[in-house]
Every structure is written in C-alpha cells, then in structure tokens.
Design a protein around this motif. Structure first.
Motif, PDB file in Angstrom:
ATOM      1  N   ARG A   1       0.825  -1.205   0.000  1.00 44.73           N
ATOM      2  CA  ARG A   1       0.000   0.000   0.000  1.00 44.73           C
ATOM      3  C   ARG A   1       0.862   1.260   0.000  1.00 44.73           C
ATOM      4  NH1 ARG A   1      -1.012   3.925   3.447  1.00 44.73           N
ATOM      5  NH2 ARG A   1      -3.018   5.021   3.274  1.00 44.73           N
ATOM      6  N   MET A   2       1.920   1.245   0.804  1.00 46.10           N
ATOM      7  CA  MET A   2       2.779   2.420   0.882  1.00 46.10           C
ATOM      8  C   MET A   2       3.463   2.704  -0.456  1.00 46.10           C
ATOM      9  SD  MET A   2       3.699   4.916   2.676  1.00 46.10           S
ATOM     10  CE  MET A   2       3.088   4.466   4.295  1.00 46.10           C
ATOM     11  N   ALA A   3       3.829   1.670  -1.197  1.00 47.18           N
ATOM     12  CA  ALA A   3       4.420   1.871  -2.524  1.00 47.18           C
ATOM     13  C   ALA A   3       3.416   2.541  -3.461  1.00 47.18           C
ATOM     14  CB  ALA A   3       4.888   0.538  -3.092  1.00 47.18           C
ATOM     15  N   ALA A   4       2.144   2.107  -3.415  1.00 50.56           N
ATOM     16  CA  ALA A   4       1.120   2.713  -4.264  1.00 50.56           C
ATOM     17  C   ALA A   4       0.878   4.172  -3.890  1.00 50.56           C
ATOM     18  CB  ALA A   4      -0.181   1.912  -4.155  1.00 50.56           C
TER      19      ALA A   4
ATOM     20  N   PHE B   1       3.613   6.322  -5.304  1.00 49.75           N
ATOM     21  CA  PHE B   1       3.372   6.580  -6.730  1.00 49.75           C
ATOM     22  C   PHE B   1       2.502   7.821  -6.901  1.00 49.75           C
ATOM     23  CE2 PHE B   1       1.279   6.161 -10.780  1.00 49.75           C
ATOM     24  CZ  PHE B   1       2.163   5.483 -11.609  1.00 49.75           C
ATOM     25  N   ALA B   2       1.422   7.923  -6.110  1.00 49.85           N
ATOM     26  CA  ALA B   2       0.511   9.055  -6.227  1.00 49.85           C
ATOM     27  C   ALA B   2       1.134  10.352  -5.726  1.00 49.85           C
ATOM     28  CB  ALA B   2      -0.774   8.751  -5.454  1.00 49.85           C
ATOM     29  N   ILE B   3       1.885  10.279  -4.638  1.00 51.00           N
ATOM     30  CA  ILE B   3       2.544  11.483  -4.115  1.00 51.00           C
ATOM     31  C   ILE B   3       3.512  12.052  -5.144  1.00 51.00           C
ATOM     32  CG2 ILE B   3       4.197  12.297  -2.391  1.00 51.00           C
ATOM     33  CD1 ILE B   3       1.442  12.039  -1.235  1.00 51.00           C
ATOM     34  N   ALA B   4       4.218  11.182  -5.862  1.00 47.38           N
ATOM     35  CA  ALA B   4       5.130  11.650  -6.909  1.00 47.38           C
ATOM     36  C   ALA B   4       4.372  12.448  -7.960  1.00 47.38           C
ATOM     37  CB  ALA B   4       5.845  10.457  -7.541  1.00 47.38           C
ATOM     38  N   ALA B   5       3.192  11.995  -8.325  1.00 50.42           N
ATOM     39  CA  ALA B   5       2.382  12.731  -9.292  1.00 50.42           C
ATOM     40  C   ALA B   5       1.995  14.101  -8.764  1.00 50.42           C
ATOM     41  CB  ALA B   5       1.131  11.924  -9.635  1.00 50.42           C
ATOM     42  N   LEU B   6       1.602  14.171  -7.485  1.00 52.35           N
ATOM     43  CA  LEU B   6       1.232  15.457  -6.889  1.00 52.35           C
ATOM     44  C   LEU B   6       2.386  16.446  -6.944  1.00 52.35           C
ATOM     45  CD1 LEU B   6      -0.806  14.398  -3.729  1.00 52.35           C
ATOM     46  CD2 LEU B   6      -1.628  15.868  -5.562  1.00 52.35           C
ATOM     47  N   GLU B   7       3.575  15.997  -6.588  1.00 53.21           N
ATOM     48  CA  GLU B   7       4.728  16.898  -6.536  1.00 53.21           C
ATOM     49  C   GLU B   7       5.250  17.260  -7.926  1.00 53.21           C
ATOM     50  OE1 GLU B   7       7.554  15.016  -3.995  1.00 53.21           O
ATOM     51  OE2 GLU B   7       6.418  15.441  -2.169  1.00 53.21           O
TER      52      GLU B   7
ATOM     53  N   CYS C   1       7.584   6.330  -5.165  1.00 53.70           N
ATOM     54  CA  CYS C   1       7.814   7.693  -5.669  1.00 53.70           C
ATOM     55  C   CYS C   1       8.698   7.679  -6.905  1.00 53.70           C
ATOM     56  CB  CYS C   1       8.454   8.549  -4.580  1.00 53.70           C
ATOM     57  SG  CYS C   1       7.357   9.040  -3.249  1.00 53.70           S
ATOM     58  N   LEU C   2       9.748   6.866  -6.867  1.00 54.74           N
ATOM     59  CA  LEU C   2      10.672   6.806  -7.998  1.00 54.74           C
ATOM     60  C   LEU C   2       9.968   6.303  -9.257  1.00 54.74           C
ATOM     61  CD1 LEU C   2      13.619   7.099  -8.945  1.00 54.74           C
ATOM     62  CD2 LEU C   2      13.991   4.739  -8.239  1.00 54.74           C
ATOM     63  N   VAL C   3       9.222   5.211  -9.130  1.00 49.61           N
ATOM     64  CA  VAL C   3       8.484   4.674 -10.275  1.00 49.61           C
ATOM     65  C   VAL C   3       7.424   5.668 -10.741  1.00 49.61           C
ATOM     66  CG1 VAL C   3       6.935   2.834 -11.042  1.00 49.61           C
ATOM     67  CG2 VAL C   3       8.913   2.280  -9.609  1.00 49.61           C
ATOM     68  N   GLY C   4       6.723   6.274  -9.786  1.00 46.01           N
ATOM     69  CA  GLY C   4       5.687   7.226 -10.147  1.00 46.01           C
ATOM     70  C   GLY C   4       6.226   8.447 -10.869  1.00 46.01           C
ATOM     71  N   SER C   5       7.363   8.972 -10.427  1.00 50.39           N
ATOM     72  CA  SER C   5       7.913  10.160 -11.074  1.00 50.39           C
ATOM     73  C   SER C   5       8.296   9.888 -12.522  1.00 50.39           C
ATOM     74  CB  SER C   5       9.133  10.660 -10.290  1.00 50.39           C
ATOM     75  OG  SER C   5      10.163   9.684 -10.290  1.00 50.39           O
TER      76      SER C   5
ATOM     77  N   ALA D   1      -3.645   7.987 -13.744  1.00 47.98           N
ATOM     78  CA  ALA D   1      -2.740   6.934 -13.281  1.00 47.98           C
ATOM     79  C   ALA D   1      -2.534   7.028 -11.773  1.00 47.98           C
ATOM     80  CB  ALA D   1      -1.398   7.041 -14.014  1.00 47.98           C
ATOM     81  N   ALA D   2      -2.395   8.248 -11.256  1.00 51.27           N
ATOM     82  CA  ALA D   2      -2.207   8.430  -9.812  1.00 51.27           C
ATOM     83  C   ALA D   2      -3.464   8.017  -9.034  1.00 51.27           C
ATOM     84  CB  ALA D   2      -1.860   9.885  -9.507  1.00 51.27           C
TER      85      ALA D   2
END
Length: 446
Positions: A241-244, A247-253, A384-388, A406-407
């Motif tokens: 869950r934390m990995a997912a 991913f979303a936090i990376a999109a926000l930033e 975060c790394l994968v999401g960015s 996606a996020a």
C-alpha cells in the motif's frame, strides 16, 4: 533516572519531531533557487536530486537495521550531527561537486533518521504502559511534522528577502540564509535529542557493543525485517500500500507546479501559487493526522469495523481528490477545482498514515521495529521513484488528465490493499480467540 511515562514519551516525541522537520521545511522552498543562484543549470540540479534519492534508497534498510542494533538514541544523534554538517555546507557550497558532497551527507542523515524516533516513542510508551493506544501519539506526531514543515516553508521562502547585504556569487548568497537558519535549528534539535531521548529499560533490543559487532549484525537484522515484511500478510499488504501511495505522491509533486504554470500563464506566478498551496496542504495534512483517532471512533459508529477500515476510506477519498485535480486539468472547474483537490488530497492523506502505522507496530517486536519502519519507507520511496518516471511519461504522451488518472488508479489499488489488510488483521485476531475457546473445559466436555 526514573523511566518515562507514556504521556512524557509522547510529549518528547512531539517536540523532537517538530524540531527535526522544522529544519527541513526552512530549506525546502529555496533549494532549487540556491542551486541556480550558484550557477548550476536545471539538469545538474536534477542530477543532485536523483543522487540524494538514490543514496536514501540504498541506505534505508541498512540504517534501519543499524538503529535496531546500535539503539534509537545513538542513531538519531548521528543523524542529527550529519544534518548540521550538511545544512552548514549547503549554505557555503558553490560548485556542483560541493553540492554533491552535501547531498551525500544529507541523504545519509535522512536515512539514519527515518525510523528511530518513532520506534523510540513506541518502545518507551509500551514499556510504561503495555496497553497504551499508539494511534493518538502517532497521529499527533504526524500532525506536528506537517505543521512544522508548513510553517517553516513559509518562513524559509521569506528569509532571502531580508538578506539585503548579500549578493549572488559571494561566499554567502541571500538563499544561504535559510540554510544557515536550518543549521541552527538542526543544532538545537541535536541538543534536544541528546537531552530528551532516554532509552527505556528492557525492550528486547539486542545488547551489542563495539562498532565491529554492530556492523557485523546489521545484515542479519535487515534480513529479519525483510522476512517479516514478506511473511506476515498484514505487513506485506501495508508495505505494498505504501508503494502505491508513493506513486501518487510523486504525481502530486511533479504535475501540480507544471499544471499551475499552464493555468496561470507563467512559472513565476506558479511558484508563488504553489508555495501558498503547499503550505495550505501541509496544514491540511496536519489536521487530517490529528483528526485520525476521532475519525476512527466515528467510523466504528457507521460500520467501519477497524482502524484499517477507516484508513481505507481515507485512502479512497485521497484518490477522489486526485481525480478532481485531473478533472480540472481536463477543463471543468479550472484553478479553483485544482486547488481544492490538491488541499483535499493532503487532508485525506493525513488520516490513514497514523492508523496504518499503528497496525504495523502491532505486528512487530521491539528488536525489529526500526528495521520494519525502514522497509515501509523504502517501499514509499520506490513508489515515488516509479511514479515520477511513469507519470511524467504518461502526462507527456497523453496529457495531464491521464497522468492524474494513473495516480488516482494507484490510490484505488492502495485502498483495496488496505481493505484486505483490515480483513487479514481481523481474521488473525479471531483465530487465537477461537483456539482459546476450543481449548476451554466447557468446549472439551461437548
């Protein structure tokens, strides 16, 4: 010295958390501006950020194991000392290699400090009162962290304007002032940690002495924590869950400042708007974290069976908020909807954090607590790394709305994982009770 009570441990945990993150918040809004003021181009600044992230990821698990072997207090003091060095160096750095050295030291300090303070609080509170509820103290800790970041970011963005006597290109520039202020706060934080962190008596931590013995035992400690994260179904689901969520936090930033620049017609306007929006978001995250225990109690009255069920609802609301930002990117609602979605995203993200963290602590013993926190942090950073990378490609290829989609999809996955973790936790609690009932004399006489 008398052992601390659970309430004393909580107060010290909150004070130390606030100091530590206030120092981080002071430098956050001017970091990239400091790089460019020293003559670095944007690609070089990006490489420095990547260097920092890569070192944190590489050291996350070893430093978590080190905290379980060396002790929470000594690990935090080492982290604090390195923070003072890195922030002081940041104020005076002028070339790329000097900034790279600062990034290495700063990343090491960040990895060392990612879990020991929270682990210390849990161990100390439980040593004083084994039945104490963790979610209240942890939720207040998360709230204090977010509040410290938000207030310090506002102050850090204001400080360069006071440095009228400094000029770009000198030993110190106006953007060095927040770094020096952060170094002063980090020094105060280091002193406070030395004075206030008192290790509890018998927590089950190994009694290891000598640097060689500590370093020799770290790989086994890390392996033990990883085995727990992979074998315990609740822990495994919460780590995924934390990995997912990462991913979303990376999109926000990544997407928010770019979308604001497009909506407002310029990067300068977007920078001011993003600074104000980020402060509001951190304050909202603080409010969400502080409200988590009350929302958990309210959730039980409307049919949410456990704290993790409330966390799942908060995660789903987080996904809805991100979807609203994507809707604004597609046209309807415009800037107002995007800003409302952004703040709502951080408010709703603040609720599940303390609840899922409490659930993790309930599944681990003191000897592996800091290691498990590092496993969770590593999962977040990898997300975060994968999401960015992924969100940037999707948004560049198909447009911002698809990046936000996606996020939002990642957060729906996170909510689903939280629901499954809640079910697994309930079943694991029911199994011992069933076994106890079957072993009772009344059951055996049937």
């Amino acid at each position: 010295m008398r052992p601390l009570s659970a309430r004393q441990a909580e107060r010290r945990y909150l004070a130390l958390s606030g100091l530590r993150w206030f120092a981080t918040g002071l430098i956050f809004p001017v970091m990239v501006l400091l790089y460019t003021d020293r003559g670095l181009d944007l690609p070089t600044a990006g490489l420095l950020v990547a260097l920092y992230s890569g070192v944190v990821i590489a050291l996350e698990l070893p430093t978590g194991g080190l905290a379980d072997q060396l002790g929470r207090r000594r690990t935090m003091l080492l982290s604090g000392a390195l923070s003072v060095v890195s922030l002081t160096g940041l104020a005076f750095a002028r070339t790329w290699w000097q900034f790279a050295a600062v990034a290495l030291v700063s990343a090491t300090a960040r990895a060392l400090g990612s879990g020991p303070l929270e682990a210390w609080y849990v161990d100390t509170a439980r040593a004083a009162d084994p039945g104490t509820a963790l979610r209240t103290g942890i939720s207040r800790g998360w709230a204090v962290e977010a509040l410290g970041l938000g207030l310090a970011a506002t102050l850090g963005g204001w400080l360069p304007g006071l440095a009228d006597g400094l000029r770009s290109g000198g030993v110190l520039s106006p953007f060095s002032v927040p770094a020096l202020a952060a170094a002063a706060v980090a020094t105060a934080s280091l002193i406070a940690h030395a004075a206030l962190m008192v290790e509890p008596g018998d927590t089950g931590l190994p009694r290891v002495t000598g640097a060689a013995a500590v370093l020799r035992d770290v790989p086994a400690q890390v392996a033990s924590g990883v085995r727990l994260a992979s074998s315990d179904p609740v822990v495994r689901l919460l780590v995924l869950r934390m990995a997912a969520v990462g991913f979303a936090i990376a999109a926000l930033e990544l997407l928010t400042p770019l979308q604001l620049a497009e909506m407002l017609g310029g990067a300068d306007r977007a920078g001011l708007a993003y600074g104000a929006l980020a402060t509001a978001a951190w304050l909202g995250s603080a409010a969400g974290s502080a409200a988590a225990p009350a929302l958990c109690r309210a959730g039980t009255r409307v049919g949410l069976a456990s704290p993790l069920s409330t966390a799942a609802a908060g995660t789903a609301l987080f996904g809805l908020a991100v979807a609203l930002i994507g809707l604004a990117a597609a046209g309807p609602g415009g800037l107002a909807l995007a800003a409302a979605g952004y703040v709502l995203a951080y408010v709703s993200a603040g609720v599940p954090g303390p609840l899922t963290t409490e659930a993790l602590h309930e599944r681990v013993d003191a000897a592996r607590r800091a290691t498990l926190i590092s496993v969770e942090s590593l999962a977040f950073q990898l997300g975060c790394l994968v999401g960015s990378v992924a969100v940037a490609r999707v948004a560049a290829w198909a447009g911002y709305p698809y990046g936000w989609a996606a996020a939002a999809g990642a957060l729906l996955v996170a909510a689903s994982l939280t629901v499954r973790a809640a079910a697994r936790a309930r079943s694991s609690q029911a199994a011992p009770e069933q076994t106890k009932a079957e072993d009772s004399p009344a059951h055996q006489l049937r």
